[in-house]
Motif scaffolding. Sequence first.
Motif, PDB file in Angstrom:
ATOM      1  N   PRO A  15       5.440   3.289   5.003  1.00  0.00           N
ATOM      2  CA  PRO A  15       4.102   3.862   5.137  1.00  0.00           C
ATOM      3  C   PRO A  15       4.070   5.367   5.395  1.00  0.00           C
ATOM      4  O   PRO A  15       3.194   6.060   4.892  1.00  0.00           O
ATOM      5  N   GLU A  16       5.023   5.896   6.130  1.00  0.00           N
ATOM      6  CA  GLU A  16       5.030   7.334   6.428  1.00  0.00           C
ATOM      7  C   GLU A  16       5.166   8.184   5.163  1.00  0.00           C
ATOM      8  O   GLU A  16       4.831   9.355   5.147  1.00  0.00           O
ATOM      9  N   TYR A  18       3.664   7.584   2.198  1.00  0.00           N
ATOM     10  CA  TYR A  18       2.485   7.625   1.332  1.00  0.00           C
ATOM     11  C   TYR A  18       1.172   7.727   2.106  1.00  0.00           C
ATOM     12  O   TYR A  18       0.109   7.745   1.513  1.00  0.00           O
ATOM     13  N   GLN A  19       1.206   7.848   3.414  1.00  0.00           N
ATOM     14  CA  GLN A  19       0.001   8.009   4.211  1.00  0.00           C
ATOM     15  C   GLN A  19      -0.180   9.464   4.579  1.00  0.00           C
ATOM     16  O   GLN A  19       0.753  10.251   4.557  1.00  0.00           O
ATOM     17  N   ASN A  41      -9.553   5.888   0.788  1.00  0.00           N
ATOM     18  CA  ASN A  41      -8.622   5.414   1.817  1.00  0.00           C
ATOM     19  C   ASN A  41      -8.662   6.393   2.992  1.00  0.00           C
ATOM     20  O   ASN A  41      -8.157   7.502   2.872  1.00  0.00           O
ATOM     21  N   GLU A  44      -8.470  10.121   3.940  1.00  0.00           N
ATOM     22  CA  GLU A  44      -8.562  11.001   2.771  1.00  0.00           C
ATOM     23  C   GLU A  44      -9.990  11.488   2.546  1.00  0.00           C
ATOM     24  O   GLU A  44     -10.957  10.845   2.957  1.00  0.00           O
TER      25      GLU A  44
END
Length: 115
Positions: A15-16, A18-19, A41, A44
Amino acid sequence: MKDLANRARMGKLVPEEYQGGTFTVSNMGMFGIDEFSAVINPPEAAILAVGGGSPRFVPTEYVDSLPLEEQPKPSIRTVMTAKLSADRRVVDEATAAMFLQALRLYISQPIMLML
């Protein structure tokens, strides 16, 4: 960058990796989807939903100074759909509209990208 792309294709990103983005482009055109709406999302600011190109009837404007037989003829053209969903707390409507105007200009005249 190649490693990141390869791991994304294989579903091995953590997750780190693409977040924390601010903008997403979601392309479903490759799956035969002509048009769709994408959901932002958080946290964003916006997401651009890009559909595939499909043939559409494109009318032309009537020109008063031309006789009927010289009027521009309608045609069938490939048209792509792009929809922008934006968080209004971050991006107001006028800014979103200017972004879409610029996107349309650059997609319809790609030579502008080289200037």
